[in-house]
Every structure is written in C-alpha cells, then in structure tokens.
Write a protein that holds these residues in place. Structure first.
Motif, short mmCIF file in Angstrom:
data_model
loop_
_atom_site.label_atom_id
_atom_site.label_comp_id
_atom_site.label_asym_id
_atom_site.label_seq_id
_atom_site.Cartn_x
_atom_site.Cartn_y
_atom_site.Cartn_z
N ASN A 42 10.14 -5.50 32.76
CA ASN A 42 8.88 -5.09 32.18
C ASN A 42 9.11 -4.72 30.68
OD1 ASN A 42 6.95 -5.38 34.66
ND2 ASN A 42 8.38 -3.49 35.60
N PHE A 43 8.11 -5.14 29.92
CA PHE A 43 8.14 -5.29 28.48
C PHE A 43 7.31 -4.27 28.02
CE2 PHE A 43 10.76 -8.98 29.53
CZ PHE A 43 11.43 -9.16 28.74
N LEU A 44 7.36 -3.44 27.06
CA LEU A 44 6.57 -2.90 26.06
C LEU A 44 6.82 -3.58 24.52
CD1 LEU A 44 4.56 -0.72 25.30
CD2 LEU A 44 6.15 0.84 24.83
N VAL A 45 5.71 -4.29 23.98
CA VAL A 45 5.84 -4.90 22.85
C VAL A 45 4.99 -4.28 21.86
CG1 VAL A 45 5.81 -7.00 21.30
CG2 VAL A 45 6.23 -7.26 23.70
N VAL A 46 5.60 -3.51 20.69
CA VAL A 46 4.84 -2.69 19.47
C VAL A 46 4.86 -3.53 18.17
CG1 VAL A 46 4.58 -0.58 18.57
CG2 VAL A 46 5.44 -0.80 20.90
N SER A 47 3.54 -3.60 17.50
CA SER A 47 4.04 -4.12 16.15
C SER A 47 3.11 -2.95 15.29
CB SER A 47 3.31 -5.47 16.08
OG SER A 47 1.99 -5.28 16.44
N PHE A 48 3.42 -3.15 14.25
CA PHE A 48 2.45 -2.51 12.99
C PHE A 48 1.88 -3.58 12.10
CE2 PHE A 48 6.14 -0.09 14.74
CZ PHE A 48 5.48 1.31 15.23
N THR A 49 0.47 -2.91 11.92
CA THR A 49 -0.14 -3.78 10.96
C THR A 49 0.12 -4.30 9.61
OG1 THR A 49 -1.71 -1.86 10.18
CG2 THR A 49 -2.37 -3.08 11.96
N THR A 50 0.87 -3.23 8.87
CA THR A 50 1.37 -3.67 7.73
C THR A 50 2.63 -3.98 7.37
OG1 THR A 50 1.77 -1.37 7.23
CG2 THR A 50 -0.28 -2.29 6.64
N ASP A 51 3.45 -4.12 8.58
CA ASP A 51 4.74 -4.88 8.69
C ASP A 51 4.82 -6.28 8.31
OD1 ASP A 51 7.37 -5.69 9.29
OD2 ASP A 51 7.38 -4.64 11.20
N ASP A 89 0.91 -1.15 0.06
CA ASP A 89 -0.12 0.04 0.00
C ASP A 89 0.84 1.36 0.08
OD1 ASP A 89 -2.13 -1.57 -0.05
OD2 ASP A 89 -2.70 -1.31 2.02
N GLU A 90 1.78 1.32 0.72
CA GLU A 90 2.79 2.40 0.80
C GLU A 90 3.77 2.61 -0.40
OE1 GLU A 90 4.97 5.47 2.88
OE2 GLU A 90 2.93 4.54 3.17
N MET A 91 4.02 1.52 -1.32
CA MET A 91 4.37 1.88 -2.53
C MET A 91 3.54 2.15 -3.48
SD MET A 91 7.56 -1.22 -2.94
CE MET A 91 6.74 -2.59 -2.63
N ALA A 92 2.24 1.69 -3.11
CA ALA A 92 1.34 2.10 -4.30
C ALA A 92 1.05 3.64 -4.14
CB ALA A 92 0.02 1.35 -4.03
N SER A 93 0.71 4.22 -2.82
CA SER A 93 0.67 5.44 -2.51
C SER A 93 1.73 6.45 -2.81
CB SER A 93 0.35 5.51 -0.97
OG SER A 93 0.27 7.11 -0.74
N LYS A 94 2.90 5.90 -2.66
CA LYS A 94 4.18 6.97 -3.21
C LYS A 94 4.51 6.78 -4.43
CE LYS A 94 6.92 6.97 1.02
NZ LYS A 94 8.51 6.64 1.57
N PHE A 95 4.30 5.53 -5.21
CA PHE A 95 4.88 5.50 -6.57
C PHE A 95 3.96 5.08 -7.39
CE2 PHE A 95 8.27 4.52 -3.57
CZ PHE A 95 9.01 5.71 -3.56
N ILE A 126 -0.23 -1.09 16.23
CA ILE A 126 -0.63 0.20 15.66
C ILE A 126 -1.00 -0.08 14.17
CG2 ILE A 126 0.21 2.59 15.03
CD1 ILE A 126 2.07 2.31 17.42
N ASN A 127 -2.25 0.80 13.64
CA ASN A 127 -2.63 0.61 12.28
C ASN A 127 -1.91 1.62 11.63
OD1 ASN A 127 -4.22 0.08 9.89
ND2 ASN A 127 -6.03 0.75 10.74
N ALA A 128 -0.90 1.22 10.90
CA ALA A 128 0.00 2.14 9.99
C ALA A 128 0.25 1.58 8.81
CB ALA A 128 1.18 2.39 10.78
N PRO A 129 0.02 2.19 7.72
CA PRO A 129 0.41 1.84 6.35
C PRO A 129 1.59 1.65 5.77
CG PRO A 129 -0.18 4.10 6.16
CD PRO A 129 -0.08 3.63 7.67
N HIS A 130 2.68 1.88 6.59
CA HIS A 130 4.02 2.13 6.30
C HIS A 130 5.12 0.89 5.98
CE1 HIS A 130 2.99 6.20 6.74
NE2 HIS A 130 2.84 6.04 7.94
N GLY A 131 4.46 -0.29 6.47
CA GLY A 131 5.30 -1.62 6.67
C GLY A 131 6.20 -1.43 7.89
#
Length: 217
Positions: A148-157, A73-79, A184-189
């Motif tokens: 103690n842990f904070l774990v973060v992921s991104f939906t399009t990764d 999606d990010e490549m489509a949006s950018k290019f 986190i819902n993010a389009p950037h991979g």
C-alpha cells in the motif's frame, strides 16, 4: 524494493519524488558534476592520494543544488534583493543576502562531503528509471508491487513536481494497488518535506497509526 522484493514491503511512503529525473534535473546534476571534475584539486578523483580535496568544486555544486531545493517565492520571502551591507559595493564579493547564504551553505557542505560520493549519487539519480526496461511504461514497471502506498507532493516543488507524483499514482491505480495521495500547498519548494509542516506531519502520523491499528487486530 517494492518492485524487486515486493513480498518484503507492505507499506511504502513516496514523498516529494518522481518516477525518474527530468532532462532539467539531469542538466542541473551535470553542471554540479562539472564544477567538481574541473576543480584543479579533483585530480581525476585521486585527490586523497595528494592530500587535497576539490572543495571549490563542491562548494559550487552545493550552491547549484541548493537553488533547486527552494522555490522562487521562498527565496523572495527569505532574501528578496536584500543587500548584505545595505549598499552596492560593485565587487564580486557577496553583496546580496542570497549570495552570502549560498556561499555559506556551499562552504559548510564542502567541509564534510566527499566529492566522488557526490558524483556517484547524482549519477545514480540520473540513471534511476524503473520504466526503462518496460518500454517506458511505469505501470508495467510497478506491476509486481504488492504494498500500500502513500504518495505526497508539494505544490511549489518544481524539482519533483506534483505532476510527476501523479504519474506514480496513476501507474499504481492502473495496477489496482492501494494508494493514497496528498498534494500539500506549501511555499518552500522541494525542501518542504524536510520542514515542520503540521499538515504534512499529521498526514504521515495518521498513516503510521493506521498501520499500527491494522497490525494490532
């Protein structure tokens, strides 16, 4: 460090990560390595002795890696399918904007990064697997952790998908470790963790502020 020296780590932030590389990730790393070692200027890794560098291989390796950091999606949006000069020239020179972008990124990278370092970093990533010595059990591997842990992921990764982060969360919960998880819902991979996302930065800021308040008591 949270496993090998658990007494030295009170908090750990695990962002856009996985407990080990998937076969697909190892495959991308191997193609990148082959681009380097088959460069005629690689010279078995002794290129500095001949006052040269395998820049062609490094360029291709970086182009391959860069593709994996972005979402479709990010490549489509950018290019999209934008043409560099507004028309097809029917050559093997860059015609699409994405081709030009990848070549630019590969060229920059090859000017400052060392090929042998690239080979060894990707191999270290391939080898990393804390569960290997525990019969494949990530929970057993993480048993020594006291942090103690904070774990973060991104939906399009898709390189280090949320599913892989949730494996880490489950293993920590199995050990009754303190863990917070955000997806986190993010389009950037995969590159999302490097970008200015207020939700992501706010989450990390809040976690550090909590640590500060705890230590200030």
């Amino acid at each position: 460090m949270s496993i090998r020296k658990p007494e030295r780590v009170r908090h750990a932030l695990v962002i856009a990560c996985a407990p080990n590389l998937s076969a697909q990730n190892i495959a991308f790393n191997e193609v990148a390595r082959q681009a380097i070692v088959t460069d005629p200027d690689f010279l078995g890794g002794h290129y500095y002795e001949r006052d040269t560098r395998p820049t062609r291989g490094l360029r291709v390796a970086r182009m391959i890696g860069h593709i994996t950091y972005l979402s479709d999606d990010e490549m489509a949006s950018k290019f999209g399918r934008q043409l560099k000069n507004g028309k097809l020239n029917y050559t093997f020179e860059p015609e699409f904007e994405i081709e030009s972008y990848l070549r630019h990124q590969g060229g920059k990278f090859s000017e400052y990064f060392d090929a042998n370092t690239y080979l060894r970093i990707t191999k270290a990533l391939d080898y990393f697997d804390p569960a290997r010595d525990h019969g494949g059990s990530l929970a057993k591997a993480l048993a020594p952790a006291k942090a103690n842990f904070l774990v973060v992921s991104f939906t399009t990764d898709w390189r280090f998908s949320p599913q892989r982060s949730r494996e880490i969360v489950k293993a920590l919960l199995d050990n009754r470790c303190g863990v917070s998880y955000a997806e986190i819902n993010a389009p950037h991979g995969h590159d999302a963790f490097l970008l200015d996302d207020s939700r992501y930065h706010g989450l990390v800021t809040a976690y550090f502020e909590r640590i500060y308040r705890e230590n200030a008591r």
